[in-house]
Design an enzyme around this catalytic site. Structure first.
Site, PDB file in Angstrom:
ATOM      1  N   SER A 151       0.913  -1.196   0.103  1.00 18.48           N
ATOM      2  CA  SER A 151      -0.029  -0.004   0.082  1.00 18.48           C
ATOM      3  C   SER A 151       0.874   1.308   0.080  1.00 18.48           C
ATOM      4  O   SER A 151       2.066   1.184   0.482  1.00 18.48           O
ATOM      5  CB  SER A 151      -0.824  -0.028   1.341  1.00 18.48           C
ATOM      6  OG  SER A 151      -1.528   1.302   1.379  1.00 18.48           O
ATOM      7  N   TYR A 158      -1.457  -0.491  10.544  1.00 20.09           N
ATOM      8  CA  TYR A 158      -1.777  -0.895   9.156  1.00 20.09           C
ATOM      9  C   TYR A 158      -0.505  -0.474   8.087  1.00 20.09           C
ATOM     10  O   TYR A 158       0.002  -1.176   7.571  1.00 20.09           O
ATOM     11  CB  TYR A 158      -3.003  -0.715   8.485  1.00 20.09           C
ATOM     12  CG  TYR A 158      -3.189  -0.879   6.901  1.00 20.09           C
ATOM     13  CD1 TYR A 158      -3.431  -2.053   6.606  1.00 20.09           C
ATOM     14  CD2 TYR A 158      -2.966   0.294   6.162  1.00 20.09           C
ATOM     15  CE1 TYR A 158      -3.550  -2.331   5.320  1.00 20.09           C
ATOM     16  CE2 TYR A 158      -3.245  -0.074   4.786  1.00 20.09           C
ATOM     17  CZ  TYR A 158      -3.487  -1.357   4.293  1.00 20.09           C
ATOM     18  OH  TYR A 158      -3.543  -1.764   2.776  1.00 20.09           O
TER      19      TYR A 158
HETATM   20  N1  LIG Z   1      -8.862  -1.269  -1.325  1.00 25.35           N
HETATM   21  C1  LIG Z   1      -7.710  -0.232  -1.165  1.00 25.35           C
HETATM   22  O1  LIG Z   1      -7.948   0.897  -1.232  1.00 25.35           O
HETATM   23  C2  LIG Z   1      -6.302  -0.793  -0.976  1.00 25.35           C
HETATM   24  C3  LIG Z   1      -5.067   0.209  -1.031  1.00 25.35           C
HETATM   25  C4  LIG Z   1      -4.055  -0.268  -0.701  1.00 25.35           C
HETATM   26  C5  LIG Z   1      -3.619  -1.648  -0.545  1.00 25.35           C
HETATM   27  N2  LIG Z   1      -5.006  -2.463  -0.334  1.00 25.35           N
HETATM   28  C6  LIG Z   1      -4.250  -3.946  -0.164  1.00 25.35           C
HETATM   29  O2  LIG Z   1      -4.886  -4.787  -1.101  1.00 25.35           O
HETATM   30  C7  LIG Z   1      -5.101  -6.082  -0.426  1.00 25.35           C
HETATM   31  C8  LIG Z   1      -6.706  -6.514  -0.990  1.00 25.35           C
HETATM   32  O3  LIG Z   1      -7.755  -5.591  -0.504  1.00 25.35           O
HETATM   33  P1  LIG Z   1      -9.086  -5.130  -1.124  1.00 25.35           P
HETATM   34  O4  LIG Z   1      -9.432  -3.830  -1.012  1.00 25.35           O
HETATM   35  O5  LIG Z   1      -9.208  -5.930  -2.366  1.00 25.35           O
HETATM   36  O6  LIG Z   1      -9.695  -6.061   0.088  1.00 25.35           O
HETATM   37  P2  LIG Z   1     -11.419  -6.886   0.218  1.00 25.35           P
HETATM   38  O7  LIG Z   1     -12.005  -6.612  -0.936  1.00 25.35           O
HETATM   39  O8  LIG Z   1     -11.767  -6.616   1.720  1.00 25.35           O
HETATM   40  O9  LIG Z   1     -10.572  -8.419  -0.160  1.00 25.35           O
HETATM   41  C9  LIG Z   1      -9.977  -8.960   0.951  1.00 25.35           C
HETATM   42  C10 LIG Z   1      -9.706 -10.505   0.455  1.00 25.35           C
HETATM   43  O10 LIG Z   1      -8.650 -11.160   1.390  1.00 25.35           O
HETATM   44  C11 LIG Z   1      -9.292 -12.210   2.036  1.00 25.35           C
HETATM   45  N3  LIG Z   1      -8.928 -12.201   3.633  1.00 25.35           N
HETATM   46  C12 LIG Z   1      -8.760 -11.533   4.522  1.00 25.35           C
HETATM   47  N4  LIG Z   1      -8.114 -12.193   5.565  1.00 25.35           N
HETATM   48  C13 LIG Z   1      -7.691 -13.171   5.079  1.00 25.35           C
HETATM   49  C14 LIG Z   1      -6.952 -14.191   5.715  1.00 25.35           C
HETATM   50  N5  LIG Z   1      -6.355 -14.084   6.969  1.00 25.35           N
HETATM   51  N6  LIG Z   1      -6.854 -15.524   5.001  1.00 25.35           N
HETATM   52  C15 LIG Z   1      -6.930 -15.578   3.934  1.00 25.35           C
HETATM   53  N7  LIG Z   1      -7.495 -14.545   2.910  1.00 25.35           N
HETATM   54  C16 LIG Z   1      -8.196 -13.581   3.634  1.00 25.35           C
HETATM   55  C17 LIG Z   1     -10.869 -12.106   2.027  1.00 25.35           C
HETATM   56  O11 LIG Z   1     -11.573 -13.435   2.293  1.00 25.35           O
HETATM   57  P3  LIG Z   1     -12.701 -13.444   3.223  1.00 25.35           P
HETATM   58  O12 LIG Z   1     -13.880 -12.455   3.060  1.00 25.35           O
HETATM   59  O13 LIG Z   1     -13.059 -14.781   3.292  1.00 25.35           O
HETATM   60  O14 LIG Z   1     -12.208 -13.086   4.711  1.00 25.35           O
HETATM   61  C18 LIG Z   1     -10.912 -11.337   0.754  1.00 25.35           C
HETATM   62  O15 LIG Z   1     -10.959 -12.196  -0.295  1.00 25.35           O
HETATM   63  C19 LIG Z   1      -4.899  -5.795   0.972  1.00 25.35           C
HETATM   64  O16 LIG Z   1      -3.702  -6.515   1.163  1.00 25.35           O
HETATM   65  C20 LIG Z   1      -4.945  -4.371   1.008  1.00 25.35           C
HETATM   66  O17 LIG Z   1      -3.983  -3.907   2.250  1.00 25.35           O
HETATM   67  C21 LIG Z   1      -6.163  -2.037  -0.685  1.00 25.35           C
END
Ligand SMILES: NC(=O)c1ccc[n+]([C@@H]2O[C@H](COP(=O)([O-])OP(=O)(O)OC[C@H]3O[C@@H](n4cnc5c(N)ncnc54)[C@H](OP(=O)(O)O)[C@@H]3O)[C@@H](O)[C@H]2O)c1
Length: 252
Positions: free
Chosen positions: A149, A162
């Site tokens: 991130s 975080y």
């Molecule tokens: N969205 C943003 O603005 C943003 C910005 C910077 C970085 N990121 C990074 O991008 C990544 C994905 O984010 P996203 O926004 O796409 O999130 P998201 O839509 O909430 O998806 C998160 C995914 O991770 C899974 N997950 C969570 N905890 C887990 C665990 N302990 N073991 C296995 N799977 C797990 C969830 O599955 P379950 O539902 O089954 O728990 C879901 O499939 C993260 O690493 C986040 O830090 C996101």
């Protein structure tokens, strides 16, 4: 000439790609991006088992493996199940992540329990999967892409624990790349604000990015997936943290 083409086609192997946290958001878009390329994709999540099974059922040559990346035994089992199914692993995308939204000034709210909960997934989980996967990635001259991130690069993010976890992930990426080359490449993407379920009620933040970032919008999961895919293709790139933020970091 015809015979040479035929023989090179016969040598083409299909890559096997594991994307953690791929039932939603960036992980799901990334799994779809590799599948569009004809790669074999392994979906993973912790809670959303039905959705994982549905996605795997709808994606050719794919598989769903439930598992908690914060659990070291689950990490070993996930890799074992990938190997049992496909016999190889070419790309590991460490995307699963968690956060807590805590104002940075609210120091008491950022308890050590919350630090541990976040580091367990974002840092220790990523490390456990890298360790479990490494001998198989060495065998295929494969690569790792970590989903970090911009919170790990700048004084920003949904909470201090975080942001610190993503800073640790960035440094882990660089050190690991140095340690495991030339067999395995290790890179990371550092997304800015991306429109996923994670940020669905972050209206103020989306408005701010649309006002300030040179590209005038939040990112889509596909914007990030394209860069992850391209890092997995780029055979002379390792140890890099690539911001995918519409230029937000250069404007603030
Ligand atoms: N969205 C943003 O603005 C943003 C910005 C910077 C970085 N990121 C990074 O991008 C990544 C994905 O984010 P996203 O926004 O796409 O999130 P998201 O839509 O909430 O998806 C998160 C995914 O991770 C899974 N997950 C969570 N905890 C887990 C665990 N302990 N073991 C296995 N799977 C797990 C969830 O599955 P379950 O539902 O089954 O728990 C879901 O499939 C993260 O690493 C986040 O830090 C996101």
């Amino acid at each position: 000439m015809d015979r040479i083409v035929a023989s090179s086609e016969a040598n083409v192997v299909t890559r096997v790609v594991l994307v953690t946290g791929s039932t939603s958001g960036i992980g799901e878009a990334t799994a779809r991006r590799f599948a569009m390329n004809g790669d074999y994709v392994v979906f993973n999540s912790l809670h959303s088992v039905d959705e994982g099974e549905r996605l795997a059922g709808a994606t050719p040559n794919s598989l769903y493996v439930q598992g908690d990346v914060a659990n070291t035994e689950d990490c070993s089992r996930i890799i074992r199940e990938v190997l049992d199914a496909h016999g190889r692993l070419d790309v590991l995308v460490n995307n699963a992540g968690v956060t807590r939204k805590i104002a940075h000034r609210d120091l008491d709210a950022a308890t050590v329990e919350i630090w541990r909960e976040i580091f367990d997934v974002n840092v220790f989980g990523t490390w456990s999967l890298c360790l479990a996967a490494m001998e198989h990635l060495r065998a295929t001259q494969g690569s790792i892409v970590n989903v970090s991130s911009i919170a790990g690069l700048r004084a920003t993010g949904s909470s201090i624990p975080y942001a610190a976890s993503k800073a640790a992930l960035n440094h882990m990426t660089v050190l690991l790349a140095k340690a495991v080359g030339p067999e395995v490449r290790v890179n990371a993407v550092a997304p800015g604000l991306i429109a996923t379920p994670w940020t669905s009620d972050w209206e103020l933040e989306h408005d701010f990015v649309a006002a300030v970032a040179p590209l005038k919008r939040s990112g889509t999961p596909e914007d990030v997936a394209d860069v992850i895919f391209s890092l997995a293709q780029s055979t002379y790139v390792t140890g890099q943290i690539v911001a995918v933020d519409g230029g937000f970091s250069i404007a603030t």
